[in-house]
Design a protein around this motif. Structure first.
Motif, short mmCIF file in Angstrom:
data_model
loop_
_atom_site.label_atom_id
_atom_site.label_comp_id
_atom_site.label_asym_id
_atom_site.label_seq_id
_atom_site.Cartn_x
_atom_site.Cartn_y
_atom_site.Cartn_z
N PRO A 260 0.83 -1.21 0.00
CA PRO A 260 0.00 0.00 0.00
C PRO A 260 0.87 1.26 0.00
N GLU A 261 0.31 2.36 -0.47
CA GLU A 261 1.05 3.61 -0.52
C GLU A 261 0.95 4.34 0.81
N SER A 262 2.09 4.78 1.29
CA SER A 262 2.17 5.50 2.55
C SER A 262 2.35 7.00 2.28
N LEU A 263 2.55 7.78 3.34
CA LEU A 263 2.82 9.21 3.23
C LEU A 263 4.24 9.50 3.69
N PRO A 264 4.91 10.45 3.08
CA PRO A 264 6.25 10.82 3.55
C PRO A 264 6.18 11.51 4.91
N TYR A 265 7.17 11.21 5.75
CA TYR A 265 7.24 11.81 7.09
C TYR A 265 7.40 13.32 6.99
N ASP A 266 6.57 14.04 7.73
CA ASP A 266 6.63 15.51 7.69
C ASP A 266 5.92 16.06 8.92
N THR A 267 6.66 16.70 9.80
CA THR A 267 6.08 17.24 11.03
C THR A 267 5.58 18.67 10.87
N THR A 268 5.61 19.19 9.66
CA THR A 268 5.16 20.56 9.43
C THR A 268 3.64 20.65 9.56
N PRO A 269 3.13 21.53 10.43
CA PRO A 269 1.67 21.70 10.52
C PRO A 269 1.08 22.02 9.15
N GLY A 270 0.01 21.30 8.81
CA GLY A 270 -0.62 21.49 7.51
C GLY A 270 -0.18 20.48 6.48
N SER A 271 0.93 19.78 6.68
CA SER A 271 1.37 18.75 5.73
C SER A 271 0.41 17.57 5.81
N ALA A 272 0.40 16.76 4.77
CA ALA A 272 -0.51 15.62 4.72
C ALA A 272 -0.26 14.66 5.89
N TYR A 273 1.01 14.43 6.20
CA TYR A 273 1.37 13.53 7.29
C TYR A 273 0.88 14.09 8.63
N TYR A 274 1.16 15.34 8.88
CA TYR A 274 0.77 16.00 10.13
C TYR A 274 -0.75 15.99 10.29
N GLU A 275 -1.46 16.27 9.20
CA GLU A 275 -2.92 16.37 9.27
C GLU A 275 -3.58 15.05 9.63
N GLN A 276 -2.97 13.94 9.24
CA GLN A 276 -3.51 12.64 9.64
C GLN A 276 -3.55 12.50 11.15
N PHE A 277 -2.49 12.90 11.81
CA PHE A 277 -2.44 12.81 13.27
C PHE A 277 -3.29 13.87 13.94
N ARG A 278 -3.41 15.02 13.29
CA ARG A 278 -4.26 16.06 13.86
C ARG A 278 -5.72 15.60 13.89
N GLN A 279 -6.12 14.83 12.87
CA GLN A 279 -7.49 14.30 12.87
C GLN A 279 -7.72 13.37 14.06
N VAL A 280 -6.74 12.55 14.35
CA VAL A 280 -6.84 11.66 15.51
C VAL A 280 -6.95 12.48 16.79
N TYR A 281 -6.12 13.50 16.89
CA TYR A 281 -6.11 14.37 18.07
C TYR A 281 -7.46 15.04 18.27
N GLU A 282 -8.03 15.60 17.21
CA GLU A 282 -9.30 16.31 17.31
C GLU A 282 -10.45 15.35 17.61
N LYS A 283 -10.39 14.16 17.03
CA LYS A 283 -11.47 13.20 17.26
C LYS A 283 -11.55 12.78 18.71
N ARG A 284 -10.41 12.67 19.35
CA ARG A 284 -10.39 12.26 20.76
C ARG A 284 -11.21 13.20 21.64
N LYS A 285 -11.30 14.47 21.25
CA LYS A 285 -12.01 15.47 22.04
C LYS A 285 -13.52 15.32 21.96
N ILE A 286 -14.01 14.74 20.87
CA ILE A 286 -15.46 14.76 20.62
C ILE A 286 -16.04 13.35 20.44
#
Length: 447
Positions: free
Chosen positions: A229-255
């Protein structure tokens, strides 16, 4: 150990039968119940055998399901053996021409023999349960046919098929895999975004589970050469595709809603307290079998397909987990988003990409949909009766679905709700699981 009410009910029913049906004049059950009873005890042994894991359990379901099918296939003229279509198995022994067999007795003996061998490490008490179920059905069917020669021939044939398949299983790379769950001598390359032992863990280990599992032989040759399967390149920059995947997890935990919390617990299937994720898939097969009540060969085909699909799904998933060796939310989010964050559900001890839950659920949905249709409504009560999870203030309530794909999608989403997987890992898991399930469907099951 907590046990789901469905498992308890089925096991108590079997125990009641053992006590009440020693009378050899008991009426044989319908075909589906013979097959489902063996699926029940398979899940019981899976749950109650120490040092089990989803990887090892998936392999067991593959061999046990295949044995159920191969032990009886020659009794059904429209069907054929799939042994020669599998990865290195070859032709199995065929019944003697011109002689009569009782296929219920053959299935019964074969299931007992393969489970005893594939779970050789289970307790003596568990082995007695296997023996009791075997003897119970042997008494009933032997009495029904009143021909000792047919009975003995059928039992012997079932056991021979089981032992041939077991001998093949010993060469796949996963034989007695519970003896080497963790390789403490293996050193992994340290790189940005790689897996780290979590502080909030399901079963804490500094070493990841079964790092060599992806080298095991697959049931289907096609499944050994799937495109990763195709993965995403590592990138800790806010707004990058990689970062946004984890941000979704973070936001979901709140609600998280209460229903989403229940889904996260329902599909968790921690091997310490349940029949594991592949066991849950085997349980869904049993739901289909008990609802539709098909003949014996259709039941056996169901368990063979599901068993091999989840086995190859886990094998490939573990191959890719150690190829990508990616981190989980519990290491990324506290470092780059919120140092105080903690997932709803604890991390399992292995790398993240892709999702094993999603892959095996996708493989199962592809198989069961092909067998039972895309509008198969059912209720899953596997964990009903388990004590409420007081830490998370969440109970185990039954889950209703309108299709197997709906159940698979919730299985995948449950890992997102739990903070275990980013959305991409679930999406890729479902895609690759479906591919594996379709490969199983395309075997030539009928002449």
């Amino acid at each position: 150990m907590r046990v789901g009410i469905m498992v308890i009910f089925c096991w108590l029913l079997a125990c009641t039968v053992f006590l009440s049906c020693q009378d050899k004049k008991a009426t044989p059950p319908e075909d589906y119940e013979l097959a489902a009873s063996w699926a029940d005890i398979t899940n019981y042994i899976t749950q109650n055998t120490p040092a089990n894991s989803p990887t090892f359990a998936s392999r067991c379901f593959g061999y046990i399901g295949l044995t159920m099918y191969e032990a009886i296939v020659h009794g059904y003229p429209d069907y054929q053996s799939v042994a020669g279509q599998l990865n290195g198995l070859g032709k199995l022994q065929e019944p003697e021409q011109g002689l009569e067999y009782n296929w219920h007795l053959a299935l019964n003996a074969a299931q007992a023999e393969i489970i005893r061998n594939i779970y050789i490490q289970t307790s003596a008490n568990n082995k007695r349960k296997i023996d009791s179920l075997e003897q119970h059905y042997a008494n009933i069917y032997s009495a029904a046919i009143l021909n000792d020669s047919i009975a003995e021939r059928s039992v012997s044939y079932g056991k021979k098929i089981a032992l041939q398949i077991f001998e093949w299983s010993k060469t796949d790379g996963g034989h007695r895999g519970y003896l080497s769950n963790f390789d403490k001598k293996l050193v992994f390359e340290e790189k940005p975004g790689c897996w780290q032992p979590p502080l909030y863990a399901q079963s804490f280990s500094h070493y990841p589970l079964h790092p060599h599992w992806g080298k095991n032989r697959t049931f289907l040759s096609n499944d050994s050469s799937l495109v990763p399967p195709e993965s995403l390149p590592y990138d800790t920059t806010p707004g990058s595709a990689y970062y946004e995947q984890f941000r979704q997890v973070y936001e979901k935990r709140k609600i998280l809603s209460q229903d989403e919390k229940e889904a996260a617990l329902w599909w968790g299937d921690d091997p310490d307290v349940s029949f594991t994720p592949p066991g849950h898939s085997y349980h869904l097969a049993t739901i289909a079998v008990r609802k539709t009540r098909p003949d014996l060969i259709h039941c056996a085909e169901t368990y063979a397909r599901v068993g091999m699909a989840v086995a190859d799904a886990f094998r490939n998933c573990w191959k890719w987990k150690y190829q990508f060796y990616t981190e989980r939310s519990n290491t990324f989010i506290p470092r780059y988003i919120d140092a105080r964050w903690e997932s709803f559900w604890p991390d399992p001890p292995f790398p993240s990409f892709p999702s094993g839950h999603a892959m095996q659920a996708g493989a199962t949905a592809a198989v069961l949909t092909d067998l039972y249709g895309d509008k198969f409504a059912f209720t899953d009560s596997a964990h009903v009766g388990r004590a409420k999870d007081e830490l998370r203030n969440t109970a185990f309530n039954p889950r209703h679905f309108n299709s197997f794909w709906e159940a698979a999608e919730e299985t995948a989403m449950s890992r997102f709700y739990g903070g275990i997987h980013i959305p991409l890992e679930n999406e890729r898991g479902l895609e690759k699981g479906k591919e594996i399930g379709m490969n199983v469907n395309q075997l030539k099951w009928k002449k």
